[in-house]
Design a protein around this motif. Sequence first.
Motif, PDB file in Angstrom:
ATOM      1  N   TYR A 150      -2.923   3.017  10.756  1.00 21.51           N
ATOM      2  CA  TYR A 150      -2.694   4.402  10.312  1.00 21.51           C
ATOM      3  C   TYR A 150      -1.269   4.886  10.575  1.00 21.51           C
ATOM      4  CZ  TYR A 150      -4.082   5.090  15.240  1.00 21.51           C
ATOM      5  OH  TYR A 150      -4.200   4.988  16.609  1.00 21.51           O
ATOM      6  N   GLY A 151      -0.321   3.996  10.426  1.00 24.28           N
ATOM      7  CA  GLY A 151       1.077   4.389  10.611  1.00 24.28           C
ATOM      8  C   GLY A 151       1.523   5.487   9.661  1.00 24.28           C
ATOM      9  N   ASP A 152       0.868   5.551   8.510  1.00 25.58           N
ATOM     10  CA  ASP A 152       1.225   6.565   7.507  1.00 25.58           C
ATOM     11  C   ASP A 152       0.568   7.916   7.775  1.00 25.58           C
ATOM     12  OD1 ASP A 152      -1.313   5.579   7.007  1.00 25.58           O
ATOM     13  OD2 ASP A 152      -1.141   5.733   4.836  1.00 25.58           O
ATOM     14  N   ARG A 153      -0.202   8.031   8.857  1.00 30.97           N
ATOM     15  CA  ARG A 153      -0.892   9.279   9.172  1.00 30.97           C
ATOM     16  C   ARG A 153      -0.339   9.951  10.430  1.00 30.97           C
ATOM     17  NH1 ARG A 153      -5.865   9.828   6.704  1.00 30.97           N
ATOM     18  NH2 ARG A 153      -5.639  12.004   7.386  1.00 30.97           N
ATOM     19  N   ILE A 154       0.734   9.420  10.976  1.00 35.73           N
ATOM     20  CA  ILE A 154       1.314   9.971  12.203  1.00 35.73           C
ATOM     21  C   ILE A 154       2.224  11.144  11.860  1.00 35.73           C
ATOM     22  CG2 ILE A 154       2.850   9.492  14.157  1.00 35.73           C
ATOM     23  CD1 ILE A 154       1.777   6.572  14.033  1.00 35.73           C
ATOM     24  N   GLY A 155       1.943  12.313  12.473  1.00 33.62           N
ATOM     25  CA  GLY A 155       2.703  13.522  12.159  1.00 33.62           C
ATOM     26  C   GLY A 155       3.706  13.929  13.207  1.00 33.62           C
ATOM     27  N   ILE A 156       3.528  13.461  14.441  1.00 35.49           N
ATOM     28  CA  ILE A 156       4.441  13.794  15.532  1.00 35.49           C
ATOM     29  C   ILE A 156       4.248  12.759  16.631  1.00 35.49           C
ATOM     30  CG2 ILE A 156       2.823  15.349  16.727  1.00 35.49           C
ATOM     31  CD1 ILE A 156       5.308  17.161  17.324  1.00 35.49           C
ATOM     32  N   LEU A 157       5.283  12.553  17.427  1.00 34.01           N
ATOM     33  CA  LEU A 157       5.242  11.600  18.535  1.00 34.01           C
ATOM     34  C   LEU A 157       5.311  12.337  19.864  1.00 34.01           C
ATOM     35  CD1 LEU A 157       7.823   9.057  17.072  1.00 34.01           C
ATOM     36  CD2 LEU A 157       5.339   8.744  17.136  1.00 34.01           C
ATOM     37  N   HIS A 158       4.595  11.821  20.858  1.00 32.98           N
ATOM     38  CA  HIS A 158       4.698  12.289  22.243  1.00 32.98           C
ATOM     39  C   HIS A 158       5.297  11.171  23.086  1.00 32.98           C
ATOM     40  CE1 HIS A 158       1.517  15.771  22.434  1.00 32.98           C
ATOM     41  NE2 HIS A 158       2.518  16.020  21.612  1.00 32.98           N
ATOM     42  N   ALA A 169       8.497   3.174  13.917  1.00 31.88           N
ATOM     43  CA  ALA A 169       8.643   4.616  13.668  1.00 31.88           C
ATOM     44  C   ALA A 169       9.762   4.893  12.663  1.00 31.88           C
ATOM     45  CB  ALA A 169       8.916   5.335  14.982  1.00 31.88           C
ATOM     46  N   LYS A 170      10.867   4.187  12.762  1.00 33.35           N
ATOM     47  CA  LYS A 170      11.982   4.421  11.848  1.00 33.35           C
ATOM     48  C   LYS A 170      11.646   3.974  10.423  1.00 33.35           C
ATOM     49  CE  LYS A 170      16.279   4.002  13.340  1.00 33.35           C
ATOM     50  NZ  LYS A 170      17.525   3.506  13.963  1.00 33.35           N
ATOM     51  N   LYS A 171      10.704   3.046  10.299  1.00 36.39           N
ATOM     52  CA  LYS A 171      10.282   2.591   8.982  1.00 36.39           C
ATOM     53  C   LYS A 171       9.276   3.553   8.365  1.00 36.39           C
ATOM     54  CE  LYS A 171       7.841  -1.257   6.717  1.00 36.39           C
ATOM     55  NZ  LYS A 171       7.196  -2.591   6.929  1.00 36.39           N
ATOM     56  N   TYR A 172       8.287   3.971   9.144  1.00 38.09           N
ATOM     57  CA  TYR A 172       7.215   4.816   8.633  1.00 38.09           C
ATOM     58  C   TYR A 172       7.588   6.296   8.614  1.00 38.09           C
ATOM     59  CZ  TYR A 172       3.650   1.138   8.536  1.00 38.09           C
ATOM     60  OH  TYR A 172       2.925   0.011   8.233  1.00 38.09           O
ATOM     61  N   THR A 173       8.292   6.753   9.631  1.00 41.60           N
ATOM     62  CA  THR A 173       8.618   8.182   9.771  1.00 41.60           C
ATOM     63  C   THR A 173      10.072   8.331  10.216  1.00 41.60           C
ATOM     64  OG1 THR A 173       7.712   8.088  12.024  1.00 41.60           O
ATOM     65  CG2 THR A 173       6.258   8.930  10.286  1.00 41.60           C
ATOM     66  N   PRO A 174      11.023   8.077   9.336  1.00 40.23           N
ATOM     67  CA  PRO A 174      12.433   8.100   9.730  1.00 40.23           C
ATOM     68  C   PRO A 174      12.945   9.470  10.152  1.00 40.23           C
ATOM     69  CG  PRO A 174      12.229   7.863   7.356  1.00 40.23           C
ATOM     70  CD  PRO A 174      10.856   7.689   7.918  1.00 40.23           C
ATOM     71  N   VAL A 175      12.261  10.528   9.753  1.00 43.20           N
ATOM     72  CA  VAL A 175      12.574  11.881  10.231  1.00 43.20           C
ATOM     73  C   VAL A 175      11.289  12.437  10.834  1.00 43.20           C
ATOM     74  CG1 VAL A 175      13.363  14.192   9.638  1.00 43.20           C
ATOM     75  CG2 VAL A 175      14.324  12.203   8.449  1.00 43.20           C
ATOM     76  N   ILE A 176      11.287  12.655  12.158  1.00 43.81           N
ATOM     77  CA  ILE A 176      10.051  13.071  12.810  1.00 43.81           C
ATOM     78  C   ILE A 176      10.357  13.827  14.098  1.00 43.81           C
ATOM     79  CG2 ILE A 176       9.793  10.927  14.150  1.00 43.81           C
ATOM     80  CD1 ILE A 176       6.715  11.183  13.552  1.00 43.81           C
ATOM     81  N   ASN A 177       9.460  14.744  14.446  1.00 46.17           N
ATOM     82  CA  ASN A 177       9.557  15.449  15.717  1.00 46.17           C
ATOM     83  C   ASN A 177       8.946  14.623  16.836  1.00 46.17           C
ATOM     84  OD1 ASN A 177      10.791  17.808  14.754  1.00 46.17           O
ATOM     85  ND2 ASN A 177       8.832  18.772  14.260  1.00 46.17           N
ATOM     86  N   ALA A 178       9.499  14.793  18.028  1.00 45.25           N
ATOM     87  CA  ALA A 178       8.959  14.136  19.215  1.00 45.25           C
ATOM     88  C   ALA A 178       8.971  15.135  20.371  1.00 45.25           C
ATOM     89  CB  ALA A 178       9.773  12.908  19.584  1.00 45.25           C
TER      90      ALA A 178
END
Length: 281
Positions: free
Chosen positions: A207-215, A245-254
């Motif tokens: 589910y790499g395509d379903r990740i909305g934010i990282l902790h 993460a850089k492949k699936y969500t190159p712009v993301i909040n953490a």
Amino acid sequence: MFNKLNFGMRGHDTKATDIESLAKILEEAGAAHVQLALKKSFKDINWQNSILTPELGCYIKNTLAEHGVRVSVLGCYINPVHPDEAKRKEEVEWFKAHLKFAKYLGCDMVGTETGFYNTFEETHTEENYQRFFKSMREIVDCAENLGSIVGVETVTKHSMFNPKMTKRFLDEIDSPNVTIIYDPVNISDMNDRDEQHKIVDEVYGLYGDRIGILHFKDYEVIDGRKEGRLAGDGVFDYEYLFKYAKKYTPVINAILETNSEDNFKNTAEKILSIWDSTVTE
């Protein structure tokens, strides 16, 4: 090319006691966003559903915006499998009130973990999964009606306890209004990096395509006990995580967990240097 890791912190990790001081602290620390759990950040208030008015939401949103900060996660960490049925229903209603309040705040999602039922063994049963799913079906239906997003966080000791269970939940809830809050340390308990890598592989494969934010946080296992550390100060392999993460969500909040305003910048710089130096395939 899009490539940005955007750092924030949890409001209750700061010394702030009101929204004005929180906004100033976050700005001074260099945090671009905040995970705001109302009951944890502002403990002097007797929080109830009626307090979550449009005006309060706009006030919080505007106060933070004046300092260049926004709410990325409205934290509502309920126990959706509470053993007391009346309390379970009460917690679900509290979460639904947050979904409505999130619209006034302009935040990305309302976040929760998946709860604990009496014992570790009982929490990991099929019966408890169905109890969890019952709560989440009601919550997600509400989110779909409001146009809000539910963020769900997997934790080893909770109802949604590993990547396969998380994938099952995503498939069965079948909603675009659900996203994953991915904290890799929540489901990693060993110093062995090969084992860490297997879990990260599984998460992004399922589910790499379903990740909305990282902790982000860290840990070490000492004498069989998992000891918490700030992100980058333990044994977790962030470089390996970032290849995905850089492949699936190159712009993301953490969110940097457990970081206070005193050490936020140092940790953010450390993790950002790993992000910037990580090369994707």
